[in-house]
Design a protein around this motif. Structure first.
Motif, PDB file in Angstrom:
ATOM      1  N   ARG A  64       3.244   6.620  -2.370  1.00 16.52           N
ATOM      2  CA  ARG A  64       4.718   7.215  -3.151  1.00 16.52           C
ATOM      3  C   ARG A  64       4.123   7.425  -4.368  1.00 16.52           C
ATOM      4  NH1 ARG A  64       9.634   5.154  -0.902  1.00 16.52           N
ATOM      5  NH2 ARG A  64       9.268   4.495   1.173  1.00 16.52           N
TER       6      ARG A  64
ATOM      7  N   ARG B  95      -0.557  11.574  12.906  1.00 19.22           N
ATOM      8  CA  ARG B  95      -1.330  12.211  11.866  1.00 19.22           C
ATOM      9  C   ARG B  95      -2.615  11.820  12.436  1.00 19.22           C
ATOM     10  NH1 ARG B  95       0.261   8.171   7.458  1.00 19.22           N
ATOM     11  NH2 ARG B  95      -0.928   6.420   8.012  1.00 19.22           N
TER      12      ARG B  95
ATOM     13  N   SER C 148       0.827  -1.145   0.051  1.00 21.22           N
ATOM     14  CA  SER C 148       0.019   0.077  -0.071  1.00 21.22           C
ATOM     15  C   SER C 148       0.879   1.313  -0.066  1.00 21.22           C
ATOM     16  CB  SER C 148      -1.104  -0.166   1.097  1.00 21.22           C
ATOM     17  OG  SER C 148      -0.508  -0.012   2.411  1.00 21.22           O
ATOM     18  N   GLY C 149       2.144   1.252   0.577  1.00 15.34           N
ATOM     19  CA  GLY C 149       2.908   2.386   0.624  1.00 15.34           C
ATOM     20  C   GLY C 149       3.238   2.754  -0.910  1.00 15.34           C
TER      21      GLY C 149
ATOM     22  N   SER D  13       5.255  10.704   3.037  1.00 15.78           N
ATOM     23  CA  SER D  13       4.867  10.630   4.291  1.00 15.78           C
ATOM     24  C   SER D  13       3.993  11.859   4.480  1.00 15.78           C
ATOM     25  CB  SER D  13       5.984  10.558   5.132  1.00 15.78           C
ATOM     26  OG  SER D  13       5.809  11.194   6.275  1.00 15.78           O
TER      27      SER D  13
ATOM     28  N   ARG E  67       9.705  10.542   9.472  1.00 19.98           N
ATOM     29  CA  ARG E  67       8.648  10.115   9.099  1.00 19.98           C
ATOM     30  C   ARG E  67       7.908   9.109   9.878  1.00 19.98           C
ATOM     31  NH1 ARG E  67       8.474   6.313   4.417  1.00 19.98           N
ATOM     32  NH2 ARG E  67      10.661   5.415   4.900  1.00 19.98           N
TER      33      ARG E  67
ATOM     34  N   ALA F 161       0.582  11.201   2.715  1.00 21.03           N
ATOM     35  CA  ALA F 161      -0.237  10.191   3.370  1.00 21.03           C
ATOM     36  C   ALA F 161      -0.997  10.836   4.645  1.00 21.03           C
ATOM     37  CB  ALA F 161       0.628   9.091   3.945  1.00 21.03           C
TER      38      ALA F 161
ATOM     39  N   ASP G 156       3.851   9.367  10.429  1.00 18.76           N
ATOM     40  CA  ASP G 156       2.840   8.624  10.555  1.00 18.76           C
ATOM     41  C   ASP G 156       2.103   7.985  11.749  1.00 18.76           C
ATOM     42  OD1 ASP G 156       3.694   8.399   7.985  1.00 18.76           O
ATOM     43  OD2 ASP G 156       4.997   6.530   8.190  1.00 18.76           O
TER      44      ASP G 156
ATOM     45  N   ARG H 126      -6.087   9.538   1.594  1.00 18.54           N
ATOM     46  CA  ARG H 126      -6.216   8.445   2.168  1.00 18.54           C
ATOM     47  C   ARG H 126      -7.774   7.979   1.611  1.00 18.54           C
ATOM     48  NH1 ARG H 126      -1.999   7.482   5.337  1.00 18.54           N
ATOM     49  NH2 ARG H 126      -3.122   5.399   5.800  1.00 18.54           N
TER      50      ARG H 126
ATOM     51  N   ARG I 200       0.449   0.766   6.889  1.00 15.41           N
ATOM     52  CA  ARG I 200       0.411   1.435   8.313  1.00 15.41           C
ATOM     53  C   ARG I 200      -1.094   1.357   8.746  1.00 15.41           C
ATOM     54  NH1 ARG I 200       4.450   1.841   6.032  1.00 15.41           N
ATOM     55  NH2 ARG I 200       6.110   3.188   6.365  1.00 15.41           N
ATOM     56  N   ASP I 201      -2.059   0.828   8.072  1.00 12.84           N
ATOM     57  CA  ASP I 201      -3.479   0.928   8.481  1.00 12.84           C
ATOM     58  C   ASP I 201      -4.054  -0.262   7.879  1.00 12.84           C
ATOM     59  OD1 ASP I 201      -3.178   1.781   5.980  1.00 12.84           O
ATOM     60  OD2 ASP I 201      -5.058   3.443   6.103  1.00 12.84           O
ATOM     61  N   MET I 202      -3.392  -1.298   7.499  1.00 17.65           N
ATOM     62  CA  MET I 202      -4.102  -2.359   6.822  1.00 17.65           C
ATOM     63  C   MET I 202      -5.463  -3.244   7.930  1.00 17.65           C
ATOM     64  SD  MET I 202      -2.989  -2.423   3.698  1.00 17.65           S
ATOM     65  CE  MET I 202      -3.021  -0.832   4.017  1.00 17.65           C
TER      66      MET I 202
END
Ligand code: DC
Length: 227
Positions: free
Chosen positions: A36, A187, A31-32, A97, A180, A100, A184, A106, A130-132
């Motif tokens: 990116r 936020r 997902s990153g 970052s 970063r 995101a 992350d 998002r 990060r949020d899967m």
């Protein structure tokens, strides 16, 4: 089957996610790479990655496509252009970052990720980010949250840069990684956090094989319970 893997940068998520996907014959969702891709488009069009209105407009006019590759990888296409190495530069990492942290970004990427597993022929996915486990796939039956000490994560990231023939300073790598991660984790929109039902693994003193074996055992247990 959805396997959700979250954790901070340099913790080994991509490495273990790819290995697990290959072992189970599942598709791999990085997902990153989507964040990116948005960052890459911002930089290549001279758009400030922190300017929420401009980034919202940019997202609305950008086509993004993700697909699995035969070898177990994943490709992101931005406006029809497939991107790989372009997404891995330090500038793109920094800008990713920043974008995101924007709720509009998002929201734009949420269905792209959720639809990924609906491609023809996909039996299961290993989704990494990060949020899967908290936001994108809260229903995933197996969730992991990987952790490792910052110095160890910086050492691994630095070794990757050096291995790829890039000049990198260890102290600077650790500083960048902490900036970063701080962004992350703090936020407002879907911050990096372990889902309450995630299995937490500290990878600091484990080899990649040990982490993968532990995760595969857990996946097998969950899969057996679901049968
Ligand atoms: O995993 P990565 O380094 O490729 O991620 C790039 C950036 O995107 C990172 O700063 C965190 C962000 N990201 C995110 O906010 N949510 C995700 N699911 C994946 C990545």
């Amino acid at each position: 089957m959805i396997v959700a893997i979250d954790g901070p940068s340099g913790v080994g998520k991509s490495t273990v996610a790819k290995l697990i996907a290959a072992r189970l014959g599942y598709a791999y969702l990085d997902s990153g790479a989507l964040y990116r891709a948005v960052a890459w488009k911002a930089l290549s069009t001279g758009t400030d990655p922190a300017a929420s209105d401009a980034i919202r407009r940019l997202c609305a006019t950008t086509t993004l496509k993700v697909s699995s590759t035969v070898g177990g990888g994943m490709v992101v296409e931005v406006d029809g252009q497939a991107l790989q190495d372009e997404l891995r530069t330090p500038e793109v990492s920094r800008a990713a970052s920043q974008v995101a942290a924007l709720p509009d970004v998002r929201a734009r990427l949420l269905p792209v990720q959720q639809n990924f597993g609906r491609q023809a022929g996909v039996r299961g996915i290993v989704a990494e980010g990060r949020d899967m486990g908290t936001r994108v796939f809260p229903q995933a039956p197996v969730k992991f949250f990987l952790e490792a000490a910052p110095a160890e994560r910086a050492r691994r990231r630095h070794a990757e840069f050096v291995g790829a023939g890039q000049a990198a300073d260890l102290a600077e790598t650790q500083r960048e990684l902490e900036v970063r991660d701080g962004r992350d984790r703090t936020r407002e929109s879907a911050p990096l956090a372990a889902a309450p039902d995630a299995m937490i693994i500290d990878t600091s003193r484990l080899t990649i094989e040990e982490v993968v074996e532990r995760m595969l055992r857990m996946i097998e247990r969950k899969a057996a319970a679901l049968r």
